[in-house]
Write a protein that holds these residues in place. Sequence first.
Motif, PDB file in Angstrom:
ATOM      1  N   SER A  15      11.687 -84.253  -4.236  1.00  0.00           N
ATOM      2  CA  SER A  15      11.746 -83.487  -5.466  1.00  0.00           C
ATOM      3  C   SER A  15      12.567 -84.306  -6.465  1.00  0.00           C
ATOM      4  CB  SER A  15      12.364 -82.110  -5.192  1.00  0.00           C
ATOM      5  OG  SER A  15      12.116 -81.222  -6.252  1.00  0.00           O
ATOM      6  N   GLY A  16      13.150 -83.663  -7.453  1.00  0.00           N
ATOM      7  CA  GLY A  16      13.895 -84.419  -8.463  1.00  0.00           C
ATOM      8  C   GLY A  16      15.350 -84.002  -8.538  1.00  0.00           C
ATOM      9  N   GLY A  17      15.924 -84.158  -9.710  1.00  0.00           N
ATOM     10  CA  GLY A  17      17.301 -83.737  -9.933  1.00  0.00           C
ATOM     11  C   GLY A  17      18.322 -84.604  -9.223  1.00  0.00           C
ATOM     12  N   SER A  18      19.485 -84.008  -8.930  1.00  0.00           N
ATOM     13  CA  SER A  18      20.592 -84.751  -8.319  1.00  0.00           C
ATOM     14  C   SER A  18      20.259 -85.222  -6.912  1.00  0.00           C
ATOM     15  CB  SER A  18      21.849 -83.878  -8.274  1.00  0.00           C
ATOM     16  OG  SER A  18      21.626 -82.706  -7.505  1.00  0.00           O
ATOM     17  N   LEU A  19      19.217 -84.641  -6.338  1.00  0.00           N
ATOM     18  CA  LEU A  19      18.794 -85.008  -4.983  1.00  0.00           C
ATOM     19  C   LEU A  19      18.591 -86.514  -4.834  1.00  0.00           C
ATOM     20  CD1 LEU A  19      17.694 -83.988  -2.216  1.00  0.00           C
ATOM     21  CD2 LEU A  19      15.459 -83.856  -3.305  1.00  0.00           C
ATOM     22  N   ILE A  79      10.226 -83.017   4.135  1.00  0.00           N
ATOM     23  CA  ILE A  79      10.175 -82.599   2.735  1.00  0.00           C
ATOM     24  C   ILE A  79      11.616 -82.355   2.315  1.00  0.00           C
ATOM     25  CG2 ILE A  79       9.391 -80.870   1.088  1.00  0.00           C
ATOM     26  CD1 ILE A  79       6.891 -80.474   2.724  1.00  0.00           C
ATOM     27  N   LEU A  80      12.031 -83.073   1.291  1.00  0.00           N
ATOM     28  CA  LEU A  80      13.417 -83.054   0.822  1.00  0.00           C
ATOM     29  C   LEU A  80      13.472 -82.301  -0.498  1.00  0.00           C
ATOM     30  CD1 LEU A  80      16.141 -84.267   1.745  1.00  0.00           C
ATOM     31  CD2 LEU A  80      15.555 -86.333   0.453  1.00  0.00           C
ATOM     32  N   LEU A  81      14.189 -81.193  -0.512  1.00  0.00           N
ATOM     33  CA  LEU A  81      14.197 -80.314  -1.675  1.00  0.00           C
ATOM     34  C   LEU A  81      15.609 -80.061  -2.193  1.00  0.00           C
ATOM     35  CD1 LEU A  81      11.764 -77.562  -0.316  1.00  0.00           C
ATOM     36  CD2 LEU A  81      11.181 -79.387  -1.938  1.00  0.00           C
ATOM     37  N   VAL A 130      12.451 -79.902   7.003  1.00  0.00           N
ATOM     38  CA  VAL A 130      12.733 -79.600   5.601  1.00  0.00           C
ATOM     39  C   VAL A 130      14.243 -79.678   5.417  1.00  0.00           C
ATOM     40  CG1 VAL A 130      12.570 -77.939   3.717  1.00  0.00           C
ATOM     41  CG2 VAL A 130      10.730 -78.067   5.422  1.00  0.00           C
ATOM     42  N   ALA A 131      14.666 -80.464   4.446  1.00  0.00           N
ATOM     43  CA  ALA A 131      16.091 -80.538   4.108  1.00  0.00           C
ATOM     44  C   ALA A 131      16.282 -79.931   2.730  1.00  0.00           C
ATOM     45  CB  ALA A 131      16.577 -81.977   4.123  1.00  0.00           C
ATOM     46  N   MET A 132      17.191 -78.967   2.640  1.00  0.00           N
ATOM     47  CA  MET A 132      17.543 -78.327   1.377  1.00  0.00           C
ATOM     48  C   MET A 132      18.926 -78.816   0.990  1.00  0.00           C
ATOM     49  SD  MET A 132      15.167 -75.913   0.481  1.00  0.00           S
ATOM     50  CE  MET A 132      15.984 -74.476  -0.169  1.00  0.00           C
ATOM     51  N   VAL A 133      19.034 -79.378  -0.195  1.00  0.00           N
ATOM     52  CA  VAL A 133      20.287 -79.964  -0.643  1.00  0.00           C
ATOM     53  C   VAL A 133      20.794 -79.206  -1.861  1.00  0.00           C
ATOM     54  CG1 VAL A 133      21.430 -82.074  -1.432  1.00  0.00           C
ATOM     55  CG2 VAL A 133      19.527 -82.217   0.201  1.00  0.00           C
ATOM     56  N   ALA A 134      22.036 -78.737  -1.791  1.00  0.00           N
ATOM     57  CA  ALA A 134      22.634 -78.006  -2.908  1.00  0.00           C
ATOM     58  C   ALA A 134      24.075 -78.457  -3.098  1.00  0.00           C
ATOM     59  CB  ALA A 134      22.568 -76.499  -2.671  1.00  0.00           C
ATOM     60  N   VAL A 135      24.388 -78.829  -4.335  1.00  0.00           N
ATOM     61  CA  VAL A 135      25.727 -79.307  -4.677  1.00  0.00           C
ATOM     62  C   VAL A 135      26.184 -78.591  -5.939  1.00  0.00           C
ATOM     63  CG1 VAL A 135      27.082 -81.310  -5.395  1.00  0.00           C
ATOM     64  CG2 VAL A 135      25.320 -81.574  -3.642  1.00  0.00           C
ATOM     65  N   GLY A 136      27.417 -78.081  -5.929  1.00  0.00           N
ATOM     66  CA  GLY A 136      27.979 -77.478  -7.135  1.00  0.00           C
ATOM     67  C   GLY A 136      28.164 -75.978  -7.031  1.00  0.00           C
ATOM     68  N   GLU A 137      29.196 -75.493  -7.684  1.00  0.00           N
ATOM     69  CA  GLU A 137      29.560 -74.081  -7.616  1.00  0.00           C
ATOM     70  C   GLU A 137      28.482 -73.168  -8.183  1.00  0.00           C
ATOM     71  OE1 GLU A 137      33.417 -71.243  -8.797  1.00  0.00           O
ATOM     72  OE2 GLU A 137      33.284 -73.311  -9.500  1.00  0.00           O
ATOM     73  N   GLU A 138      27.699 -73.691  -9.154  1.00  0.00           N
ATOM     74  CA  GLU A 138      26.658 -72.870  -9.774  1.00  0.00           C
ATOM     75  C   GLU A 138      25.534 -72.528  -8.798  1.00  0.00           C
ATOM     76  OE1 GLU A 138      25.404 -77.147 -10.446  1.00  0.00           O
ATOM     77  OE2 GLU A 138      27.274 -76.001 -10.432  1.00  0.00           O
ATOM     78  N   LYS A 139      25.483 -73.218  -7.652  1.00  0.00           N
ATOM     79  CA  LYS A 139      24.466 -72.925  -6.635  1.00  0.00           C
ATOM     80  C   LYS A 139      24.971 -71.947  -5.570  1.00  0.00           C
ATOM     81  CE  LYS A 139      21.984 -76.427  -8.334  1.00  0.00           C
ATOM     82  NZ  LYS A 139      21.707 -77.665  -7.596  1.00  0.00           N
TER      83      LYS A 139
END
Length: 269
Positions: free
Chosen positions: A49-53, A154-156, A208-217
Amino acid sequence: MSACGGPKIKSELRVFESADELATDLAEYISQLSENSVKERGCFTIALSGGSLISLMGKLCEAPYDKTVDWTKWFVFWADERAVAKNHIDSNYKLTKDLFLSKVPILNSHVFSINDNVTVEDAAAEYEFAIRQLVKIRTVGVSESNDCPKFDLILLGMGPDGHVASLFPHHPALELKEEWVTYITDSPKPPPERITFTLPVINSASNVAMVAVGEEKATAVHLATAGTGENFDASSLPARMVQPTDGKLVWFLDSTAASVLDVSNGSSG
């Protein structure tokens, strides 16, 4: 790092003190999956996917992975893309090329980007056709449960609203069952036109790897992984609908994204 599994056997939470620690473990995780897939199938199929990932994948471009990963066996896809030119600032392809693909020796013929010279509808249809051809020759595996492609990974990423790929809360695209790739023209985030994998394809992956960084998540992470009542509307949080049928789901979280979790109870899934 602290790690905990949840009530779902096939899901795992990994929580890290910093994004740098997360990136280190993510690189090792991807490298190991790549090695296993190449040994078992002769290739490694990964959808991004895109973004900070993409920036968090950066350690794969460094030692030892730049030399130990068998890059010639990688086949790269996109779980979603914005309907813009490949050199546009909003392009997931451009982001991936600048931060990752330009730094590792993946074969150009193994990089399957989305056609940016046709309508978003045609681009989605063409991308699905290309994947179907690769499934026929088993470059991309096929799910044992249905005829969906079975990507090795799949990396999301996940948005603060819980969206994954370009599947947004309450969007009709969440309900699609037969299509592998679809398009939307009304993304709540610009640009409005996007191509995306559907949930059946995401949930058919081996990993499937779900990646989330940051307090807003943090709130979305909590809702996506914690137990909720039967009346919870899953379509309000697409990340919660990511539940691999025969594969494994791993969450990679920094401490701020995990700040609302009750890690001691190992809540997941």
